[in-house]
Design a protein around this motif. Structure first.
Motif, PDB file in Angstrom:
ATOM      1  N   ALA A  31     -10.427 -26.239  -4.672  1.00  0.00           N
ATOM      2  CA  ALA A  31     -10.428 -27.645  -5.077  1.00  0.00           C
ATOM      3  C   ALA A  31      -9.223 -27.982  -5.928  1.00  0.00           C
ATOM      4  O   ALA A  31      -8.700 -29.101  -5.873  1.00  0.00           O
ATOM      5  CB  ALA A  31     -11.719 -27.961  -5.841  1.00  0.00           C
ATOM      6  N   ALA A  32      -8.742 -27.036  -6.720  1.00  0.00           N
ATOM      7  CA  ALA A  32      -7.582 -27.289  -7.569  1.00  0.00           C
ATOM      8  C   ALA A  32      -6.300 -27.439  -6.763  1.00  0.00           C
ATOM      9  O   ALA A  32      -5.341 -28.059  -7.222  1.00  0.00           O
ATOM     10  CB  ALA A  32      -7.427 -26.155  -8.586  1.00  0.00           C
ATOM     11  N   ASP A  33      -6.291 -26.877  -5.542  1.00  0.00           N
ATOM     12  CA  ASP A  33      -5.078 -26.901  -4.718  1.00  0.00           C
ATOM     13  C   ASP A  33      -5.132 -27.924  -3.592  1.00  0.00           C
ATOM     14  O   ASP A  33      -4.186 -28.025  -2.810  1.00  0.00           O
ATOM     15  CB  ASP A  33      -4.836 -25.509  -4.111  1.00  0.00           C
ATOM     16  N   THR A  34      -6.246 -28.661  -3.466  1.00  0.00           N
ATOM     17  CA  THR A  34      -6.387 -29.628  -2.383  1.00  0.00           C
ATOM     18  C   THR A  34      -6.799 -30.975  -2.945  1.00  0.00           C
ATOM     19  O   THR A  34      -7.339 -31.072  -4.048  1.00  0.00           O
ATOM     20  CB  THR A  34      -7.441 -29.169  -1.360  1.00  0.00           C
ATOM     21  N   ALA A  35      -6.573 -32.024  -2.154  1.00  0.00           N
ATOM     22  CA  ALA A  35      -6.853 -33.389  -2.612  1.00  0.00           C
ATOM     23  C   ALA A  35      -8.299 -33.794  -2.402  1.00  0.00           C
ATOM     24  O   ALA A  35      -8.792 -34.695  -3.053  1.00  0.00           O
ATOM     25  CB  ALA A  35      -5.937 -34.377  -1.897  1.00  0.00           C
ATOM     26  N   GLY A  36      -9.003 -33.173  -1.500  1.00  0.00           N
ATOM     27  CA  GLY A  36     -10.383 -33.573  -1.230  1.00  0.00           C
ATOM     28  C   GLY A  36     -11.068 -32.582  -0.310  1.00  0.00           C
ATOM     29  O   GLY A  36     -10.537 -31.502  -0.005  1.00  0.00           O
ATOM     30  N   VAL A  37     -12.257 -32.973   0.165  1.00  0.00           N
ATOM     31  CA  VAL A  37     -13.035 -32.084   1.022  1.00  0.00           C
ATOM     32  C   VAL A  37     -12.316 -31.829   2.340  1.00  0.00           C
ATOM     33  O   VAL A  37     -12.328 -30.711   2.868  1.00  0.00           O
ATOM     34  CB  VAL A  37     -14.435 -32.687   1.272  1.00  0.00           C
ATOM     35  N   ARG A  38     -11.673 -32.843   2.906  1.00  0.00           N
ATOM     36  CA  ARG A  38     -10.956 -32.650   4.166  1.00  0.00           C
ATOM     37  C   ARG A  38      -9.846 -31.626   4.027  1.00  0.00           C
ATOM     38  O   ARG A  38      -9.625 -30.799   4.918  1.00  0.00           O
ATOM     39  CB  ARG A  38     -10.379 -33.978   4.640  1.00  0.00           C
TER      40      ARG A  38
END
Length: 313
Positions: A31-38
């Motif tokens: 989650a820290a490295d991505t913008a959202g669930v997608r």
């Protein structure tokens, strides 16, 4: 030597908690490295967390075959005790004294709860179809309210999604018990299986959203609400309770207070890891220099005009 059902339930629950803890750490890092669930869905690490969550859930369901909800669900809080130092290790930080105190209090509280809930008998009763549908509808309504709250209050978004995930996961565990205690092939069994999978998936996705706000606070709230939700159903509808009468009830309350305080301490954020400073070629640390060179005004006492003094000379 034959293991008692309760001992077997505790052993399986411990392994399940470790799987959940590892999954939570992987989810938080993703989650820290991505913008959202997608974005998380495109990461291989997220699917590892799914596998770990699935393994933990499977072991949890097996544990429910041998132990009551009021015993198995509180053991899930141990995932927090494992996840916090594991998260610190992955992030290359030290676990603080406050967090160690939190883990000690959480373990003490769980020990008190286990003392009065370990009745020694495997569960022999499950929710009826009408009760099951009522519990599922109430959980859907609660999750919807929490998700709507998260959309309106961005500052509390992580905690709101964590609360929704805890409710969904707790109800999923409650429904799963019907599948392992006296299962029969019928339309109601198929409905329970579908609802159990649905609540498990929703809980997983909601926790992924929650971990965008960090690991400690969301995981602490999720860890608390999961067993509270399931145990409340077990006490209210399945007749599960505490041993030793009023003394057992007081001991359970004291254990719950200690566990809540421990989880609160564990939810406090850690200071970020300090990056190592520059080093000379011989391996010794270089002295840190100021970010910018001080100006003449910063070094001149207030009220003294250097240029004016120079002209006067």
């Amino acid at each position: 030597m034959v293991m008692s059902p309760v001992f077997l339930a505790v052993l399986i629950s411990l392994v399940s908690a470790v799987c959940y803890a590892m999954a939570a750490v992987v989810q938080e890092r993703t989650a820290a490295d991505t913008a959202g669930v997608r974005g998380a869905l495109a990461r291989g690490s997220w699917w590892w967390s799914v596998a770990l969550n699935a393994t933990g859930a499977l072991l949890h369901v097996v544990a429910l075959r041998y132990g009551p909800l009021t015993l198995v669900q509180p053991l899930g809080a141990l995932s927090l005790v494992v996840a916090v130092p594991l998260g610190s290790l992955v992030a290359r930080r030290r676990t603080s004294r406050t967090q160690w105190r939190g883990m000690a209090l959480t373990l003490a509280g769980l020990t008190a709860l286990l003392t009065v809930t370990a009745s020694g008998h495997a569960p022999d009763d499950t929710l009826h179809t009408t009760e099951m549908l009522g519990v599922a509808l109430a959980a859907v309504a609660a999750v919807a309210v929490l998700v709507r709250f998260a959309a309106r209050h961005s500052a509390l978004e992580g905690l709101a999604f964590a609360a929704a995930s805890g409710v969904a996961s707790g109800i999923g565990s409650t429904l799963a018990q019907k599948l392992v205690v006296g299962p029969t092939v019928s339309w109601s069994t198929a409905l329970v299986a579908a609802l159990t999978v649905g609540f498990a998936v929703v809980g997983l996705l909601l926790s992924q959203r929650a971990y965008r706000s960090g690991l400690g606070g969301p995981l602490a709230l999720l860890t608390l609400l999961n067993p509270v939700t399931a145990s409340s159903v077990g006490i209210a509808l399945l007749g599960e309770g505490f041993q030793y009468g009023e003394t057992g009830t007081l001991l359970a309350l004291a254990g719950a207070v200690a566990a809540v305080h421990g989880v609160t301490l564990l939810s406090r954020p850690q200071a970020p890891a300090t990056a190592p400073g520059p080093r000379w070629s011989d391996g010794h640390d270089r002295p840190r220099l100021p970010a910018s060179r001080p100006t003449a005004e910063a070094l001149t006492p207030a009220g003294v005009d250097i240029l004016g003094a120079g002209r006067a000379m």
